[in-house]
Design an enzyme around this catalytic site. Sequence first.
Site, short mmCIF file in Angstrom:
data_model
loop_
_atom_site.label_atom_id
_atom_site.label_comp_id
_atom_site.label_asym_id
_atom_site.label_seq_id
_atom_site.Cartn_x
_atom_site.Cartn_y
_atom_site.Cartn_z
N GLU A 1 0.82 -1.22 0.00
CA GLU A 1 0.00 0.00 0.00
C GLU A 1 0.85 1.26 0.00
OE1 GLU A 1 -0.64 -2.64 1.86
OE2 GLU A 1 -2.64 -3.28 1.24
N HIS B 1 -10.67 -4.79 10.55
CA HIS B 1 -11.34 -4.55 9.26
C HIS B 1 -12.57 -3.67 9.43
CE1 HIS B 1 -8.81 -7.74 7.65
NE2 HIS B 1 -9.20 -7.39 6.44
#
Lengths: 327, 320
Positions: free
Chosen positions: A60, A129
Site C-alpha cells: 500500500e 477490518h
Amino acid sequence: MAEIMFWEAVLRAHDEEMARDPLVICMGEDIGVAGGTYKATKGLYEKYGEKRVMDTPISEGGFTGLAVGAGFLGVRPIVEIMSVNFAWLAMDQLFNSAAKVRYMSGGQLEAPIVVRSPGGCAHQLGAQHSARMEKVFMGIAGLRVVTPSNPRQAYGLLKSAIRSNDPVFINEHELMYNMKGEVPDEEYFLPLEGSEVARPGSDITLFGYNVSVHWCLQAAEILNKQHGINAEVVDLYSLAPLDRAGIKKSVAKTHRALIAEEAEAPVGVGSEVMAIINEECFFELDAAPVRVSAKNVPIPYNHTLEKAAVPSAKDIVQAVLKMFGKA
Amino acid sequence: MKLEDKKQVLRKMVLARRFEERCYQAYIERKIGGFLHLYPGQEACAFGVMEAARPGHDYVITGYRDHVHAILCGADPKAVMAELYGKETGCSKGRGGSMHIFDAPNRFMGGYALVGGPFPLAAGMGKAIQLKGGDEIAICFLGDAANNQGAFHETMNMAALWKLPVLFVCENNLYGIGTAIDRSTSVTDQYKRMCAYNIEANQVDGQDIDVVYDAARKAVDHVRSGKGPYFLELMTYRYRGHSMSDSRGYRTREEEEHWKKRDPIFILRDRLIEAGQITMDEFTAMEKEIDNYIENEVVKFAEESPEPNVADLEKYVLAD
Ligand SMILES: Cc1ncc(C[n+]2csc(CCOP(=O)(O)OP(=O)(O)O)c2C)c(N)n1
Ligand SMILES: [Mg+2]
C-alpha cells in the site's frame, strides 16, 4: 435518470474518465483481472489493458507513493485501497508526499491523485477490518476528503476528484456498494466542496455523512411521524474542507444541531462540526449541540457487541427527544 | 568523458564544494535555519552520474542532502542559497528549506526528508514516462541506510515487475547518521540485495569520477534502452557530520583522514594536471574566482532577497 448501484456509479466515473484521458489510470490490489473486490473496476482491465489498470502487489505504501510520483508528471492515478484499514500503510506517502508537495515546492509540483477506499463497520469483520478513518484524513492540510452517501454523489464526486489537481481521498463504505440510487444520464460533476440538504426541516438539523446520512433520514421520518419534530438532514459529503456556510445556514434556520457519525467521538467530524457551529452561529442555538458517535473501542467481533458499539437511527431519535425534553 | 568536459566538471565540482562550505558558515552565522546536510566528500557520485545522464531532461529525485543534486540539474545556485535563507526568491519560494529544494522546470523533482520516501515516487515517475512514451529516465539518489525501509523493498519489486525506467543510485557513505552500516544492515554490500528483485546492479568506487562515470554510462544506457531499472552502488564518504549537530564521535579521525586522501576533487584535479589540462596555479585561481562568485553573487542575492509575504502563508496548500 437511471437507477444504478453504488459500485456501478463508481465504475461509470472510472470508465468515462479513462476513455476521455489516456493519462487517467487506476491501480490497486485485485482491481484488474479479478475485477475489484467491490466490482468498482469491473471490465476496465479488458477495456484499457494492464498498463492502465494495474494489479499491484500488496504494498500500500509503495503503490500509493508510485501514484504520487506518476502524478508529478501529469498522470492522474485512481488508487483503490482495498480497505481503509490498510490505508494506514499508505499514510506516509499520502501525508508526507502527496499533501505537502505543492506547498514545500512553492507551487511547482502537485499530486493530482485520487485514493478511494471503503471503511466502516460491515458484518462482524473484527477490529482490524472495521476502521473508520475519515477523521484521520480530514485533519491534513493539502488533502481533500469527500465521502459519498449515494450513487449520484459517488459518481459526481469521483468525476470531480479525477479532474482536481489536488490529492483527494474518497471515503466509501463496505456496506454501500450495492445500494441503488438515481444517477443523471448525462455527465455530472459534484463540486468537491459543499454539502446537500437531504431532507428539509425546521426544528433541528441532523448532520450526517456517508452511511450516517441514512440513519439521519430514518430518524427524521420517525421523529416526524411519531413525535411531531420536523428535522432537517444535511449531508456533509465534503469533510475537508467542511462546508462552513452550509452548516451555518441550516443551524441558523433550525437553531438546534445533532451530528451523527459512525466513528468514535474523539477528534472527529462531530467535534469539528461543533467547533464550526460555535465559531459561526453560537447565538443562533436554542440548545447545546450533541454528537451521536461510536463507542470509543476497537470494533468487537461479537454481533451484539458490534451493534452496541456503533450508533443507529434509534440512538439519533433518542438523543433528539432528550434535547427536546421528551425522553 | 572528454578531457575538455572534465575541466568543466572540475570547475563545477569546486563550485559545489565551496557552495556547501559557505552554507556551513552561513549556518553558524544563523542565516540558515533547520537541518542542514552537506555533501563534501561525495561529489563524484552525483557528478559522475549526472554527467552520464541528461540533466534537465531526466527526472531526478533525492533525500535531504539535495543542494548539489539540484544545482547539477540546472538550478541556479543563487536560488538554492536563497531557499536556504528562506527567501521568496528561493527555488521553493522559501517554503521548502534545505531538505526540500525543488526545481521542476529543470526536472529536479525535489528533496524529501522521510528516509526512503523518494523510492516509490521515483518508480511513479518511471511509470509516467513509460505511459507517455518519452526517452527520459528517473534517477533516484539515496543513501545506504534508506535501503532498510519497507518502501525500498516495495519499490524494487514494483520497478522490476513493471520494468520501470528508473536508475537507483545508492550513495553508500557507510553511515546512517551515527550508525555504521554493519551495525544496521545485515548485508552491507547493497548491490547484493538486488538479486532478490532480479534487478541489474553494480558497485564501484564513488570517489573517482571517471569510475563513476563509466559505471553510470552503462547504467543509464540500460535504463534508457527499456531494459528496466538498474541499481548503482557508489562507495563514498561524507566529510562533515550527518547534519550540523553531529560531532562525529562514532568514527575515528584516522578513518576520516584515510578517506580524505581520496578526495574526489583532488583525484580529478591531479589527473588533469598530469594530462597537462590545468596547472596548480590555474586551479588555485579558479577556486578564488568561484569563492568570489559565491560571495558576491550567490550569498549577496540570498542576503538581499525579500522575505515571503506573511499574507501569502496559505498559498500553495491547494490548487487555486
Ligand atoms: C522515516 C525517517 N526515519 C528517520 C529519519 C531520521 N534520519 C534522517 S537521515 C537518517 C539516516 C539516513 O542515512 P542514509 O540513508 O545512509 O543517508 P545519508 O544521510 O548517509 O546520505 C535518519 C535516520 C528520517 N528523516 N526519516
Ligand atoms: Mg549513509
